[in-house]
Write a protein that holds these residues in place. Structure first.
Motif, PDB file in Angstrom:
ATOM      1  N   VAL A 175      34.171  27.095  24.372  1.00 33.95           N
ATOM      2  CA  VAL A 175      34.377  28.174  23.417  1.00 33.95           C
ATOM      3  C   VAL A 175      34.441  29.338  24.268  1.00 33.95           C
ATOM      4  O   VAL A 175      33.454  29.605  25.217  1.00 33.95           O
ATOM      5  N   GLN A 176      35.394  30.273  24.315  1.00 34.87           N
ATOM      6  CA  GLN A 176      35.296  31.606  24.798  1.00 34.87           C
ATOM      7  C   GLN A 176      34.585  32.490  23.853  1.00 34.87           C
ATOM      8  O   GLN A 176      34.986  32.661  22.710  1.00 34.87           O
ATOM      9  N   CYS A 177      33.643  33.403  24.295  1.00 33.10           N
ATOM     10  CA  CYS A 177      32.875  34.211  23.421  1.00 33.10           C
ATOM     11  C   CYS A 177      33.155  35.726  23.804  1.00 33.10           C
ATOM     12  O   CYS A 177      33.092  35.976  25.274  1.00 33.10           O
ATOM     13  N   LEU A 178      33.112  36.393  22.718  1.00 32.31           N
ATOM     14  CA  LEU A 178      32.750  38.139  23.123  1.00 32.31           C
ATOM     15  C   LEU A 178      31.596  38.534  22.485  1.00 32.31           C
ATOM     16  O   LEU A 178      31.554  38.404  21.187  1.00 32.31           O
ATOM     17  N   ALA A 179      30.594  38.686  23.075  1.00 34.05           N
ATOM     18  CA  ALA A 179      29.445  39.364  22.441  1.00 34.05           C
ATOM     19  C   ALA A 179      29.422  40.880  22.720  1.00 34.05           C
ATOM     20  O   ALA A 179      29.400  41.504  23.952  1.00 34.05           O
ATOM     21  N   ILE A 180      29.083  41.768  21.687  1.00 33.82           N
ATOM     22  CA  ILE A 180      29.026  43.000  21.456  1.00 33.82           C
ATOM     23  C   ILE A 180      27.515  43.194  21.683  1.00 33.82           C
ATOM     24  O   ILE A 180      26.822  42.814  20.661  1.00 33.82           O
ATOM     25  N   SER A 181      26.877  43.943  22.523  1.00 35.60           N
ATOM     26  CA  SER A 181      25.520  44.322  22.505  1.00 35.60           C
ATOM     27  C   SER A 181      25.237  45.622  23.088  1.00 35.60           C
ATOM     28  O   SER A 181      25.990  46.225  23.777  1.00 35.60           O
ATOM     29  N   HIS A 182      23.776  46.200  22.237  1.00 37.35           N
ATOM     30  CA  HIS A 182      23.575  47.488  22.781  1.00 37.35           C
ATOM     31  C   HIS A 182      22.312  47.078  23.856  1.00 37.35           C
ATOM     32  O   HIS A 182      21.730  48.126  24.847  1.00 37.35           O
ATOM     33  N   HIS A 183      22.229  46.032  24.278  1.00 39.37           N
ATOM     34  CA  HIS A 183      21.189  45.500  25.407  1.00 39.37           C
ATOM     35  C   HIS A 183      21.970  45.899  26.897  1.00 39.37           C
ATOM     36  O   HIS A 183      23.251  45.424  26.822  1.00 39.37           O
ATOM     37  N   ASP A 184      21.047  46.117  27.838  1.00 39.21           N
ATOM     38  CA  ASP A 184      22.114  46.136  29.271  1.00 39.21           C
ATOM     39  C   ASP A 184      21.802  44.643  29.733  1.00 39.21           C
ATOM     40  O   ASP A 184      20.824  44.144  30.517  1.00 39.21           O
ATOM     41  N   VAL A 185      22.861  43.965  29.448  1.00 42.21           N
ATOM     42  CA  VAL A 185      22.933  42.503  29.898  1.00 42.21           C
ATOM     43  C   VAL A 185      23.318  42.267  31.342  1.00 42.21           C
ATOM     44  O   VAL A 185      23.417  40.891  31.743  1.00 42.21           O
ATOM     45  N   ALA A 186      23.423  43.275  31.811  1.00 38.15           N
ATOM     46  CA  ALA A 186      24.091  43.031  33.423  1.00 38.15           C
ATOM     47  C   ALA A 186      23.194  42.328  34.179  1.00 38.15           C
ATOM     48  O   ALA A 186      23.597  41.457  35.222  1.00 38.15           O
ATOM     49  N   GLY A 187      21.983  42.538  34.063  1.00 41.98           N
ATOM     50  CA  GLY A 187      21.101  41.851  34.995  1.00 41.98           C
ATOM     51  C   GLY A 187      20.661  40.362  34.349  1.00 41.98           C
ATOM     52  O   GLY A 187      19.980  39.699  35.040  1.00 41.98           O
ATOM     53  N   PHE A 188      21.039  40.002  33.440  1.00 40.54           N
ATOM     54  CA  PHE A 188      20.684  38.717  32.890  1.00 40.54           C
ATOM     55  C   PHE A 188      21.115  37.573  34.001  1.00 40.54           C
ATOM     56  O   PHE A 188      22.354  37.754  33.920  1.00 40.54           O
ATOM     57  N   ASP A 189      20.452  36.683  33.957  1.00 43.05           N
ATOM     58  CA  ASP A 189      20.920  35.519  34.864  1.00 43.05           C
ATOM     59  C   ASP A 189      21.573  34.376  33.981  1.00 43.05           C
ATOM     60  O   ASP A 189      21.159  33.318  33.663  1.00 43.05           O
ATOM     61  N   ALA A 190      23.067  35.090  33.317  1.00 42.77           N
ATOM     62  CA  ALA A 190      23.358  34.051  32.536  1.00 42.77           C
ATOM     63  C   ALA A 190      24.778  33.930  32.803  1.00 42.77           C
ATOM     64  O   ALA A 190      25.656  33.112  32.120  1.00 42.77           O
ATOM     65  N   GLY A 191      25.281  34.411  33.953  1.00 38.15           N
ATOM     66  CA  GLY A 191      26.990  34.480  34.248  1.00 38.15           C
ATOM     67  C   GLY A 191      27.793  34.789  33.487  1.00 38.15           C
ATOM     68  O   GLY A 191      28.786  34.332  33.314  1.00 38.15           O
ATOM     69  N   LEU A 192      27.277  35.952  32.765  1.00 38.19           N
ATOM     70  CA  LEU A 192      28.160  36.640  31.807  1.00 38.19           C
ATOM     71  C   LEU A 192      29.107  37.450  32.447  1.00 38.19           C
ATOM     72  O   LEU A 192      29.012  38.000  33.748  1.00 38.19           O
ATOM     73  N   THR A 193      30.445  37.778  32.022  1.00 38.68           N
ATOM     74  CA  THR A 193      31.367  38.507  32.428  1.00 38.68           C
ATOM     75  C   THR A 193      31.068  40.236  31.400  1.00 38.68           C
ATOM     76  O   THR A 193      31.209  40.194  30.357  1.00 38.68           O
ATOM     77  N   VAL A 194      30.705  40.965  32.112  1.00 38.58           N
ATOM     78  CA  VAL A 194      30.127  42.273  31.329  1.00 38.58           C
ATOM     79  C   VAL A 194      31.154  43.378  31.620  1.00 38.58           C
ATOM     80  O   VAL A 194      31.541  43.707  32.808  1.00 38.58           O
ATOM     81  N   SER A 195      31.532  44.162  30.699  1.00 39.24           N
ATOM     82  CA  SER A 195      32.242  45.436  30.608  1.00 39.24           C
ATOM     83  C   SER A 195      31.450  46.492  29.730  1.00 39.24           C
ATOM     84  O   SER A 195      30.671  46.085  28.852  1.00 39.24           O
ATOM     85  N   ARG A 196      31.821  47.844  30.336  1.00 40.44           N
ATOM     86  CA  ARG A 196      31.040  48.974  29.760  1.00 40.44           C
ATOM     87  C   ARG A 196      31.883  49.926  29.041  1.00 40.44           C
ATOM     88  O   ARG A 196      32.905  50.074  29.428  1.00 40.44           O
ATOM     89  N   ILE A 197      31.281  50.611  28.115  1.00 44.53           N
ATOM     90  CA  ILE A 197      32.073  51.537  27.267  1.00 44.53           C
ATOM     91  C   ILE A 197      31.723  52.843  28.055  1.00 44.53           C
ATOM     92  O   ILE A 197      30.383  53.099  28.555  1.00 44.53           O
ATOM     93  N   ALA A 198      32.775  53.592  28.406  1.00 36.84           N
ATOM     94  CA  ALA A 198      32.708  54.744  29.096  1.00 36.84           C
ATOM     95  C   ALA A 198      33.403  56.095  28.320  1.00 36.84           C
ATOM     96  O   ALA A 198      34.312  55.904  27.441  1.00 36.84           O
TER      97      ALA A 198
END
Length: 646
Positions: A175-198
């Protein structure tokens, strides 16, 4: 009524009887068919309760097996994210004959607690996320899941575990997932592809993400979304969110447009959209989603224009995709069927399975138990059971209609056939009438023969009567000797008629001869010696012949003058009247001939006198050629050259 009228009436009666028999046979067949159909429908309706019970038990059995699987999976997910939490328990019951599902946790003392009401938000988040993931997989359609703030109630220290579970489940289930979060998940050891709002909405929100890495992670034909591009969509002037396989996260401050991506996805796949989606000052909002093989799914919202929504699929070069000659570009308010067919993102059992709404992050837990059981109906086995139940309901409705309408039709057909019971007797009577008509036709033919014979006998009688009358008349006629004498006399009369005609001809010849003699009487005794002796000899020979002919004609005239003026009248019997009339006509004609002879002689004399006067005035020369001539020569038409005049 004539024989023809009788035959016509019988023919019409036969045709009418044939139509009635055809109607009777058709109604009999229809009655038999209706009877069989009604009997079959009643037989199925008699088994209705048993079939419904079987399908319910089949559904309950499938639901129980799903419940057991769900309990194991949900418990594992919850305890992975929230260690030490109580196991999840699902209670499957029925309400008003329909399945109902209670979702809770089991306390150590055996009691049950409701997940939503009796536990914290973290438990709710984890269970809701797990239910969505399970529903996406069971639906067997598009394997895409978008979560908006699904980690909002989880303690910050447990958020990494939440995403590890999500990433592991997505990887295992494809399953391909897109998760919207207000946490800073960049440092999670979960192999996520993270993009940021600027940036800010006022100046245009941008998205910073690993575009190159995401693009490199895909094979061209692999299903999945490559990116989501937002053009004039609320705070986004033109921004692209890259997406890779597995779990993708979009993070950033609140009120900066993270949830706008979810709203855009719901507009594309659910048709949920308002004009406020369009950026202030823009004429239209456009959402583009990259898919396999370089294609792009495009959605445009254009207020105050028609169509207000437009979906289209484009090739890598921008050209519109065509399938079976149909261009994949559709406008309207409803999502086109080809979008659902190609990408499989749609409501399942009327549930928003794939794209979660920000304001309703709790999946199923806030619904009533009967509504919660809908998640158990997702999947191939449950779908087949639902199809069988729908088919059973349709069949019951159809059978009820068949029985209702069939019984009315059976009653009508029986009444109709009741009115046609006497057709066999009518057919027999008609055959008898046809036989009588045949006998009558034969009798009429015999009668016509007798009438013809009577006519012939009447004609024979009339002929016999006429013959008798003629015989009676002929009996009074004279004998054969009288007829012989009459024949002789008739022959003499005919001979005299021939002589009369010869007399007339001789008279004409005599007149010509006399005219020529008169013309020749003035000739000198000796003809001058002609220059052309041959011509003179010819004239001399001709004169000799004329003189001989004149002498012979004078002799015949002298002989004819000795005949009596009229033929003797025979003594005729009354039956010889016709012959006497013919002899009288011959006599009249002879008298008329002699009168014409006398008139011709007088005319000849007058003509000779006139010719003499003409020659006297011309000095004895022909007025035509100027040679000397005589009146007789002019009247006879002879040549009168210099030799003749001499």
């Amino acid at each position: 009524m004539t024989q023809s009228d009788i035959q016509d009436a019988l023919a019409r009666a036969g045709r009418l009887l044939a139509r009635l028999e055809a109607t009777r046979d058709r109604d009999r067949d229809a009655l038999a068919e209706r009877t069989r159909a009604v009997a079959a429908a009643k037989g199925r309706l008699a088994q209705r309760d048993a079939i419904d019970t079987y399908l319910r038990e089949l559904q309950q059995d499938a639901n129980r097996r799903s419940v057991a699987t769900f309990e194991t999976l949900l418990t594992a997910l919850v305890q992975e994210v929230l260690p030490g939490e109580k196991p999840v328990r699902l209670d499957l019951t029925t309400e008003r004959g329909l399945p109902a599902l209670d979702i809770g946790v089991e306390r150590p003392d055996g009691g049950r607690e409701d997940v939503l009401e009796d536990n914290g938000g973290a438990m709710t988040n984890v269970v809701g996320m797990a239910l969505r993931l399970i529903a996406v997989v069971k639906a067997g359609v598009g394997r895409f899941l978008a979560l908006d703030e699904a980690d909002c109630w989880i303690a910050p220290e447990r958020v990494p575990a939440f995403y590890r579970v999500l990433d592991d489940g997505a990887a295992r289930l494809g399953v391909q997932c897109l998760a919207i979060s207000h946490h800073d998940v960049a440092g999670f050891d979960a192999g996520l592809t993270v993009s940021r709002i600027a940036g800010r909405p006022e100046t245009g929100v941008a998205i910073d993400g690993p575009s190159a890495a995401c693009a490199a992670a895909w094979e061209p034909e692999t299903p999945g979304f490559r990116f989501v591009r937002l053009i004039d969509v609320q705070g986004f002037a033109d921004a692209t969110l890259p997406l890779g396989p597995g779990v993708n996260a979009l993070v950033g401050p609140n009120n900066h447009g993270k949830s706008t991506v979810i709203r855009a996805l719901r507009a594309v796949f659910y048709g949920e959209v308002r004009d406020s989606l369009v950026r202030a000052g823009a004429s239209a909002a456009r959402v583009e989603i990259g898919v396999a093989d370089g294609r792009v799914l495009r959605y445009v919202r254009q207020p105050k224009r028609t169509p207000v929504n437009l979906w289209s699929l484009h090739e890598a070069d921008g050209a519109l995709v065509q399938e079976n000659g149909t261009v994949l570009e559709t406008g309207g308010r409803d999502v086109p069927p080809w979008v659902e067919r190609l990408f499989g993102i749609t409501r399942v059992e009327d549930l928003d399975v794939h794209v979660a709404h920000q304001k309703f992050p709790v999946f199923l837990l806030g619904e009533k138990p009967a509504r919660r059981s809908a998640v158990l109906s997702i999947g191939r086995e449950a779908g087949l059971i639902r199809d069988m139940q729908a088919l059973q309901r349709d069949r019951v409705t159809e059978d009820q209609r068949t029985v209702r309408e069939g019984e009315r039709e059976i009653t009508r057909l029986r009444e109709s056939l009741g009115g046609l019971d006497g057709l066999d007797a009518l057919a027999e009577a008609l055959r008898g009438l046809e036989g009588q008509a045949g006998d009558l036709a034969e009798a009429a033919a015999r009668l016509r023969g007798l009438e013809a014979l009577a006519d012939r006998l009447a004609r024979a009688g009339r002929l016999a009567t006429g013959a008798t009358d003629r015989a009676r008349v002929l009996a009074d006629l004279p004998g054969p000797e009288v007829g012989a004498d009459l024949g002789r006399r008739l022959a003499e009369a005919r001979h005299r008629a021939v002589i009369g005609r010869r007399v007339l001809a001789a008279a004409d010849t005599l007149a010509g001869a006399q005219a020529r003699a008169a013309a020749l009487s003035g000739l000198p005794p000796e003809a001058p010696l002609p220059r052309d002796t041959a011509q003179a000899a010819s004239h001399a020979a001709r004169l000799r012949r004329l003189r001989a002919g004149l002498a012979a004609a004078a002799g015949r005239v002298a002989a004819l003058r000795d005949l009596p003026d009229t033929a003797p009248q025979p003594v005729l019997r009354p039956d010889a009247t016709d012959m006497a009339q013919r002899l009288s006509q011959i006599g009249r004609r002879l008298a008329e001939a002699r009168a014409r002879e006398a008139a011709a002689r007088d005319g000849l004399a007058r003509t000779e006198a006139e010719m003499a006067e003409v020659l006297a005035r011309t000095g004895g020369r022909c007025p035509a050629c100027g040679t000397p001539t005589a009146p007789a020569a002019l009247l006879a038409g002879h040549r009168h050259g210099a030799g003749e005049a001499a």
